[in-house]
Design a protein around this motif. Structure first.
Motif, PDB file in Angstrom:
ATOM      1  N   UNK A  54      -1.793   1.036 -11.760  1.00 49.17           N
ATOM      2  CA  UNK A  54      -2.857   0.122 -12.642  1.00 49.17           C
ATOM      3  C   UNK A  54      -3.939   0.665 -12.031  1.00 49.17           C
ATOM      4  N   UNK A  55      -5.238   0.610 -12.971  1.00 46.83           N
ATOM      5  CA  UNK A  55      -6.644   1.071 -12.278  1.00 46.83           C
ATOM      6  C   UNK A  55      -7.047  -0.221 -11.387  1.00 46.83           C
ATOM      7  N   UNK A  56      -7.916   0.041 -10.312  1.00 44.09           N
ATOM      8  CA  UNK A  56      -8.385  -1.107  -9.324  1.00 44.09           C
ATOM      9  C   UNK A  56      -7.169  -1.304  -8.688  1.00 44.09           C
ATOM     10  N   UNK A  57      -6.865  -2.649  -8.561  1.00 44.80           N
ATOM     11  CA  UNK A  57      -5.645  -3.255  -7.873  1.00 44.80           C
ATOM     12  C   UNK A  57      -4.438  -2.614  -8.454  1.00 44.80           C
ATOM     13  N   UNK A  58      -3.855  -1.933  -7.797  1.00 44.40           N
ATOM     14  CA  UNK A  58      -2.275  -1.455  -8.316  1.00 44.40           C
ATOM     15  C   UNK A  58      -1.339  -2.353  -8.132  1.00 44.40           C
ATOM     16  N   UNK A  59      -0.148  -1.923  -8.409  1.00 44.72           N
ATOM     17  CA  UNK A  59       1.022  -2.780  -8.120  1.00 44.72           C
ATOM     18  C   UNK A  59       1.376  -3.169  -6.959  1.00 44.72           C
ATOM     19  N   UNK A  60       1.415  -2.454  -6.080  1.00 44.66           N
ATOM     20  CA  UNK A  60       1.571  -2.448  -4.773  1.00 44.66           C
ATOM     21  C   UNK A  60       0.803  -3.389  -3.804  1.00 44.66           C
ATOM     22  N   UNK A  61      -0.599  -3.446  -4.200  1.00 45.39           N
ATOM     23  CA  UNK A  61      -1.565  -4.095  -3.521  1.00 45.39           C
ATOM     24  C   UNK A  61      -1.338  -5.630  -4.164  1.00 45.39           C
ATOM     25  N   UNK A  62      -1.377  -5.566  -5.381  1.00 41.62           N
ATOM     26  CA  UNK A  62      -0.978  -7.044  -6.003  1.00 41.62           C
ATOM     27  C   UNK A  62       0.248  -7.776  -5.385  1.00 41.62           C
ATOM     28  N   UNK A  63       1.116  -6.956  -5.225  1.00 44.24           N
ATOM     29  CA  UNK A  63       2.621  -7.364  -4.616  1.00 44.24           C
ATOM     30  C   UNK A  63       2.205  -7.901  -3.329  1.00 44.24           C
ATOM     31  N   UNK A  64       1.358  -7.352  -2.441  1.00 40.90           N
ATOM     32  CA  UNK A  64       1.095  -7.699  -1.129  1.00 40.90           C
ATOM     33  C   UNK A  64       0.360  -8.840  -1.227  1.00 40.90           C
ATOM     34  N   UNK A  65      -0.668  -9.164  -1.941  1.00 37.68           N
ATOM     35  CA  UNK A  65      -1.375 -10.345  -1.940  1.00 37.68           C
ATOM     36  C   UNK A  65      -0.619 -11.513  -2.507  1.00 37.68           C
ATOM     37  N   UNK A  66       0.414 -11.208  -3.227  1.00 32.93           N
ATOM     38  CA  UNK A  66       1.276 -12.410  -4.046  1.00 32.93           C
ATOM     39  C   UNK A  66       2.469 -12.982  -2.686  1.00 32.93           C
ATOM     40  N   UNK A  67       2.594 -11.836  -2.050  1.00 34.75           N
ATOM     41  CA  UNK A  67       3.513 -12.191  -0.962  1.00 34.75           C
ATOM     42  C   UNK A  67       2.965 -12.894   0.124  1.00 34.75           C
ATOM     43  N   UNK A  68       1.275 -12.789   0.347  1.00 31.96           N
ATOM     44  CA  UNK A  68       0.635 -13.597   1.207  1.00 31.96           C
ATOM     45  C   UNK A  68       0.274 -14.954   0.901  1.00 31.96           C
ATOM     46  N   UNK A  69       0.369 -15.434  -0.272  1.00 32.94           N
ATOM     47  CA  UNK A  69      -0.092 -16.476  -1.041  1.00 32.94           C
ATOM     48  C   UNK A  69       1.152 -17.611  -0.780  1.00 32.94           C
ATOM     49  N   UNK A  70       1.043 -18.822  -0.443  1.00 39.13           N
ATOM     50  CA  UNK A  70       2.177 -19.737  -0.231  1.00 39.13           C
ATOM     51  C   UNK A  70       2.692 -20.047  -1.582  1.00 39.13           C
ATOM     52  N   UNK A  71       1.717 -20.237  -2.590  1.00 34.78           N
ATOM     53  CA  UNK A  71       2.241 -20.694  -3.947  1.00 34.78           C
ATOM     54  C   UNK A  71       2.998 -19.487  -4.715  1.00 34.78           C
ATOM     55  N   UNK A  72       2.714 -18.429  -4.427  1.00 35.61           N
ATOM     56  CA  UNK A  72       3.410 -17.332  -5.223  1.00 35.61           C
ATOM     57  C   UNK A  72       4.450 -16.547  -4.250  1.00 35.61           C
ATOM     58  N   UNK A  73       4.708 -16.553  -3.082  1.00 32.13           N
ATOM     59  CA  UNK A  73       5.357 -15.811  -2.200  1.00 32.13           C
ATOM     60  C   UNK A  73       6.777 -15.936  -2.635  1.00 32.13           C
ATOM     61  N   UNK A  74       7.211 -17.000  -3.048  1.00 34.01           N
ATOM     62  CA  UNK A  74       8.715 -17.251  -3.385  1.00 34.01           C
ATOM     63  C   UNK A  74       9.005 -16.850  -4.798  1.00 34.01           C
ATOM     64  N   UNK A  75       8.089 -16.413  -5.646  1.00 34.07           N
ATOM     65  CA  UNK A  75       8.411 -16.115  -7.127  1.00 34.07           C
ATOM     66  C   UNK A  75       8.889 -14.516  -7.124  1.00 34.07           C
ATOM     67  N   UNK A  76       9.969 -14.460  -7.749  1.00 32.88           N
ATOM     68  CA  UNK A  76      10.510 -13.066  -7.653  1.00 32.88           C
ATOM     69  C   UNK A  76       9.627 -12.007  -8.456  1.00 32.88           C
ATOM     70  N   UNK A  77       9.481 -10.886  -8.043  1.00 28.40           N
ATOM     71  CA  UNK A  77       8.738  -9.821  -8.759  1.00 28.40           C
ATOM     72  C   UNK A  77       9.497  -8.542  -8.931  1.00 28.40           C
ATOM     73  N   UNK A  78       9.636  -8.229 -10.355  1.00 23.24           N
ATOM     74  CA  UNK A  78      10.266  -7.094 -10.626  1.00 23.24           C
ATOM     75  C   UNK A  78       9.095  -6.049 -11.119  1.00 23.24           C
ATOM     76  N   UNK A  79       9.255  -4.680 -10.399  1.00 22.81           N
ATOM     77  CA  UNK A  79       8.242  -3.671 -10.710  1.00 22.81           C
ATOM     78  C   UNK A  79       8.657  -3.075 -11.610  1.00 22.81           C
ATOM     79  N   UNK A  80       7.704  -2.450 -12.578  1.00 22.54           N
ATOM     80  CA  UNK A  80       7.531  -1.557 -13.526  1.00 22.54           C
ATOM     81  C   UNK A  80       7.079  -0.256 -13.272  1.00 22.54           C
TER      82      UNK A  80
END
Length: 305
Positions: A54-80
């Motif tokens: 994705x342009x700007x914040x790509x999937x890998x960068x977003x995944x890192x941020x999701x893993x850092x946040x307490x609210x979202x770190x337990x939500x499973x992520x499937x990469x496309x």
């Protein structure tokens, strides 16, 4: 209906995924990493489908941020991804993704993988809920208190707002158990927990069973006088249940409460102030039980007569 977030800059691809899954799930689409992060942080999703490129914040960068946040770190992520090389797949899994879906989409494979990971997510949530909940009363247990109290203490220290902590104990509970039996004692513990919970229900409040007939509660944002008066109402509400006690000790089941209010500093200790609250509980019992003893921000005692 379970909620799924799709983050993909290609609306066509996101729409294809939505058409595959929308019969069974509630689907939300975000077309940028920034929008995906905002939605994930403010909604309760059971799964996130995330495009890698994705342009700007790509999937890998977003995944890192999701893993850092307490609210979202337990939500499973499937990469496309359309990238099929092992290096990218390994990188995504190392960052915390649970699986991959490759383009072009196979509807049966997409459904199977999504269903599997949502089932696993719900199972983990149930196990986690049971591990932090007291089975008799349905309120948080001591383990959850130990984990959550430090988070709220740090927030109060950062914001410099009052933090009130109290210990609450059922009076003459051993005598009650000896007189009426343990099943009746369990019902009393559950009734007290239900009554106290009805007064401690804001997002800034917390109540847990600490052990046996003892409970711990804290409130963030209220000054000592307001917290003290609030717990006087709780003490009275328990007495007003009019649960008969052993006549030799007390007419009704009552509670004693000890508490402390402080504006915490980052270097100060929650455990120390919990001990202060416990000392106030001891004073409440020594003064005759069925009362509240509190210490304010200036270490002055407030005593219910």
């Amino acid at each position: 209906m379970e909620k799924i977030l799709i983050v993909d800059d290609s609306y066509l691809q996101a729409a294809q995924l939505k058409s595959i899954l929308e019969d069974e799930y509630e689907i939300t689409i975000a077309q940028t990493g920034e929008e995906g992060l905002r939605l994930a942080s403010t909604n309760n999703y059971s799964l996130i489908l995330l495009d890698v490129i994705m342009p700007g914040m790509d999937g890998f960068e977003l995944l890192k941020k999701l893993q850092e946040e307490i609210i979202t770190q337990s939500v499973p992520v499937i990469l496309i991804t359309s990238l099929s090389d092992a290096q990218n797949e390994q990188y995504g899994l190392v960052l915390g993704a649970v699986d991959y879906i490759t383009k072009p989409f196979n509807a049966l494979v997409v459904k199977a993988r999504v269903n599997t990971h949502i089932k696993l997510y719900n199972y983990r949530r149930q196990v986690e809920y049971q591990s932090r909940t007291d089975q008799l009363t349905g309120i948080p247990n001591r383990r959850q208190h130990d984990r959550y109290s430090r988070t709220k203490w740090s927030e109060a220290a950062r914001l410099q707002v009052p933090f009130s902590v109290c210990m609450l104990d059922i009076d003459y509970f051993k005598v009650y158990n000896d007189t009426f039996g343990h099943p009746a004692g369990d019902k009393v513990i559950a009734a007290v927990a239900k009554t106290v919970s009805s007064f401690v229900k804001r997002s800034t409040d917390f109540l847990a069973r600490y052990g046996g007939e003892e409970f711990v509660a804290f409130m963030v944002g209220d000054n000592s006088r307001k917290a003290y008066e609030h717990f006087k109402k709780i003490r009275q509400a328990v007495e007003d249940l009019h649960i008969p006690h052993a006549p030799s000790k007390s007419q009704w089941v009552t509670v004693s409460i000890g508490g402390a209010t402080i504006i915490p500093k980052l270097e100060s200790s929650y455990d120390f102030h919990l001990k202060v609250a416990d000392a106030m509980l001891y004073d409440a019992k020594k003064l005759g039980r069925n009362r509240v003893v509190w210490v304010n921000e200036n270490m002055e005692k407030l005593i219910e007569r």
